[in-house]
Write a protein that holds these residues in place. Structure first.
Motif, PDB file in Angstrom:
ATOM      1  N   PRO A 143       0.727  -1.240  -0.247  1.00  0.00           N
ATOM      2  CA  PRO A 143      -0.361  -0.122  -0.031  1.00  0.00           C
ATOM      3  C   PRO A 143       0.797   1.320  -0.302  1.00  0.00           C
ATOM      4  O   PRO A 143       2.121   1.048   0.285  1.00  0.00           O
ATOM      5  CB  PRO A 143      -0.793  -0.394   1.708  1.00  0.00           C
ATOM      6  CG  PRO A 143       0.165  -0.724   2.558  1.00  0.00           C
ATOM      7  CD  PRO A 143       0.597  -1.948   1.114  1.00  0.00           C
ATOM      8  N   THR A 144       0.062   2.331  -0.345  1.00  0.00           N
ATOM      9  CA  THR A 144       1.085   3.470  -0.764  1.00  0.00           C
ATOM     10  C   THR A 144       0.178   4.325  -0.230  1.00  0.00           C
ATOM     11  O   THR A 144      -1.342   4.514   0.262  1.00  0.00           O
ATOM     12  CB  THR A 144       1.092   4.001  -1.854  1.00  0.00           C
ATOM     13  OG1 THR A 144       0.444   3.660  -3.180  1.00  0.00           O
ATOM     14  CG2 THR A 144       2.132   2.917  -2.816  1.00  0.00           C
ATOM     15  N   THR A 145       0.669   5.821   0.932  1.00  0.00           N
ATOM     16  CA  THR A 145      -0.113   7.006   1.185  1.00  0.00           C
ATOM     17  C   THR A 145      -0.417   7.699  -0.469  1.00  0.00           C
ATOM     18  O   THR A 145      -0.435   7.831  -1.176  1.00  0.00           O
ATOM     19  CB  THR A 145       1.011   7.466   2.149  1.00  0.00           C
ATOM     20  OG1 THR A 145       2.588   8.287   1.039  1.00  0.00           O
ATOM     21  CG2 THR A 145       1.654   6.909   2.957  1.00  0.00           C
ATOM     22  N   VAL A 146      -2.037   8.184   0.342  1.00  0.00           N
ATOM     23  CA  VAL A 146      -2.676   9.093  -1.299  1.00  0.00           C
ATOM     24  C   VAL A 146      -2.369  10.212  -0.403  1.00  0.00           C
ATOM     25  O   VAL A 146      -3.128  10.851   0.653  1.00  0.00           O
ATOM     26  CB  VAL A 146      -3.933   8.658  -1.124  1.00  0.00           C
ATOM     27  CG1 VAL A 146      -4.628   9.534  -2.009  1.00  0.00           C
ATOM     28  CG2 VAL A 146      -4.699   7.242  -0.993  1.00  0.00           C
ATOM     29  N   THR A 147      -2.201  11.045  -0.751  1.00  0.00           N
ATOM     30  CA  THR A 147      -1.805  12.374  -1.136  1.00  0.00           C
ATOM     31  C   THR A 147      -2.998  13.281  -1.811  1.00  0.00           C
ATOM     32  O   THR A 147      -2.749  13.007  -2.922  1.00  0.00           O
ATOM     33  CB  THR A 147      -0.507  13.380  -1.483  1.00  0.00           C
ATOM     34  OG1 THR A 147      -0.057  12.844  -3.175  1.00  0.00           O
ATOM     35  CG2 THR A 147       1.067  12.254  -0.107  1.00  0.00           C
ATOM     36  N   PRO A 148      -3.381  13.984  -1.527  1.00  0.00           N
ATOM     37  CA  PRO A 148      -4.605  14.539  -1.403  1.00  0.00           C
ATOM     38  C   PRO A 148      -4.413  16.243  -2.873  1.00  0.00           C
ATOM     39  O   PRO A 148      -3.231  16.286  -2.267  1.00  0.00           O
ATOM     40  CB  PRO A 148      -5.862  15.463  -1.039  1.00  0.00           C
ATOM     41  CG  PRO A 148      -4.678  15.220   0.652  1.00  0.00           C
ATOM     42  CD  PRO A 148      -3.652  13.932   0.680  1.00  0.00           C
ATOM     43  N   HIS A 149      -5.066  16.191  -4.348  1.00  0.00           N
ATOM     44  CA  HIS A 149      -4.523  16.869  -5.440  1.00  0.00           C
ATOM     45  C   HIS A 149      -5.648  18.402  -4.601  1.00  0.00           C
ATOM     46  O   HIS A 149      -6.649  17.975  -4.717  1.00  0.00           O
ATOM     47  CB  HIS A 149      -4.509  16.538  -6.702  1.00  0.00           C
ATOM     48  CG  HIS A 149      -4.296  16.926  -7.140  1.00  0.00           C
ATOM     49  ND1 HIS A 149      -3.188  17.412  -7.915  1.00  0.00           N
ATOM     50  CD2 HIS A 149      -5.387  17.447  -8.023  1.00  0.00           C
ATOM     51  CE1 HIS A 149      -3.454  18.481  -8.663  1.00  0.00           C
ATOM     52  NE2 HIS A 149      -4.786  18.718  -9.263  1.00  0.00           N
TER      53      HIS A 149
END
Length: 105
Positions: free
Chosen positions: A24-30
């Motif tokens: 899993p990877t971290t999600v950064t909000p755009h």
């Protein structure tokens, strides 16, 4: 040009290696800077609308193809029949000539 082309070995279609582990990877909000106007999605291929005129043209074209193909096949069959009959006539004439020649001797 005249050398045979040897086909390459096809790749296997089944699972030949175990599936890779997905981490899993971290999600950064755009953050959106400007709102664009919504556009209508274009279809990947154009839709075909059959009108009565195009349907009639398709039926007419199909009928013409069937008639031409039928005429070609009938003419080929007729050519084979005429050739067979002429070969049979030639065989009868040759048999008659050879038999009459043998009787004269």
């Amino acid at each position: 040009m005249f050398r045979p082309k040897i086909p390459t070995m096809p790749t296997p279609t089944g699972l030949s290696t175990p599936p890779a582990v997905i981490e899993p990877t971290t999600v950064t909000p755009h953050v959106e800077t400007a709102l664009a106007a919504p556009t209508t999605p274009t279809p990947s291929r154009p839709t075909i609308q059959l009108t009565p005129g195009t349907a009639l043209a398709l039926v007419g074209g199909g009928t013409a193809v069937v008639l031409v193909l039928g005429a070609v096949l009938v003419s080929l069959l007729l050519a084979v029949a005429i050739t067979g009959a002429s070969v049979a006539v030639c065989a009868v004439v040759l048999r008659f000539l050879l038999a009459s020649d043998a009787k004269r001797r």
